[in-house]
Scaffold this active site. Structure first.
Site, short mmCIF file in Angstrom:
data_model
loop_
_atom_site.label_atom_id
_atom_site.label_comp_id
_atom_site.label_asym_id
_atom_site.label_seq_id
_atom_site.Cartn_x
_atom_site.Cartn_y
_atom_site.Cartn_z
N GLU A 46 44.09 39.53 32.53
CA GLU A 46 45.27 39.10 32.05
C GLU A 46 45.93 39.82 31.05
OE1 GLU A 46 47.52 34.80 31.45
OE2 GLU A 46 45.54 35.04 30.69
N LYS A 118 51.51 33.19 38.34
CA LYS A 118 50.55 32.11 37.86
C LYS A 118 51.23 30.43 37.66
CE LYS A 118 47.95 31.16 33.34
NZ LYS A 118 48.00 31.44 32.01
N CYS A 159 43.84 33.04 34.92
CA CYS A 159 43.57 32.26 33.64
C CYS A 159 43.27 30.80 33.83
CB CYS A 159 44.26 32.71 32.43
SG CYS A 159 43.54 32.47 30.77
#
Length: 284
Positions: A46, A118, A159
């Site tokens: 990321e 995300k 993440c």
């Protein structure tokens, strides 16, 4: 040694800073290193291209996917003839105050094959560390994606998604994932407690390979990432790891499709699991 029914992959570990050119130079070096091993896919962490000193810095450099930053990485994929996992990229949002944290998958010709934005944003006060409010400058995604690639059916996440098991259950049982990608910039405090445990749990529960590229070390005076990039097999075994969790480099492993088949045949959880409707009607 890669078998007849396997393909090599690589996972990167790096310390991105607030310098687009420096980060690109690091990524370029790692691409060349991975290509020399015969890897068909290299996964970056990321914020691979940039980590700002302030959230506003990330918004300032955000670009659309057809902008010059992504064009540079598309050239790397094309020149190396290797797929690249780039997540998350600071994609320009629909307004000037927000960006999208976008995981981009490039094929070996440099084409954008999929984009995942995300879903779960990191709004957390970490005890003994700093507070995070990702939603203040990032627009959450709504869609999950999968892509068939030379390393199997790949499903990208980013993440903080790691903490939501229902996402990975969907990817495995509704989208038939074989390889789960988890590029991250996990904080030092939370990673020490949970990083490897969560990754191995998802590998075991989904019976998938997990490739988790990690940011490592101090990016600036306020931000530090734990590191420890990992490749984990469907039995939960770590099969790829750098010797130093803070160093810049790559680790390699082979995606063994026969192992995926074997694990799923011997432990047929896809056949035994209950549908969602079962739990809605089950007595508690």
């Amino acid at each position: 040694m890669a078998g007849a029914y396997s393909v090599r992959v690589a996972v990167a570990q790096m310390t991105s800073i607030n310098d687009l050119a420096a980060n690109f130079a690091t990524c370029s070096r790692l691409v060349k290193e991975a290509a020399s091993t015969g890897a068909k896919l290299l996964c970056f962490p990321e914020n691979f291209s940039y980590v700002g000193d302030k959230d506003a810095d990330n918004i300032k450099i955000a670009e659309p996917l057809d902008g010059p930053i992504m064009q540079g990485y598309r050239s790397l994929a094309r020149e190396s003839s290797m797929w690249l996992s780039l997540g998350g990229f600071q994609e320009k949002g629909s307004d000037d105050a927000h960006l999208c944290n976008t995981h981009v998958l490039l094929d070996d010709a440099g084409n954008i094959r999929s984009t995942y934005r995300k879903i779960h944003l990191f709004d957390v006060d970490i005890p003994g560390a700093r507070s995070y409010k990702e939603s203040s400058f990032t627009k959450a995604g709504k869609d999950i994606v999968e892509i068939d690639s030379p390393v199997g059916r790949v499903d990208p996440t980013v993440c903080y998604d790691l903490r939501f098991p229902e996402l990975y259950q969907q990817l495995r049982f509704q989208h038939e994932a074989q390889v789960l990608l988890v590029p991250s910039a996990f904080s030092k405090v939370t990673s020490q407690a949970h990083w490897e445990i969560l990754l191995r749990a998802h590998a075991i529960e989904s019976q998938c390979y997990v490739i988790a590229a990690a940011q490592a070390g101090k990016h600036n005076d306020k931000t530090e990432s734990y590191g420890d990039s990992l490749i984990i097999d469907p039995w939960g075994t770590v099969v790829g790891r750098l010797p130093d969790r803070l160093s810049t480099g790559i680790a390699i492993a082979d995606i063994d499709f026969s192992l995926i088949d074997s694990v799923r045949a011997k432990m047929p959880i896809a056949e035994h699991r209950k549908p969602i409707d079962f739990w809605k009607s089950a007595s508690l």
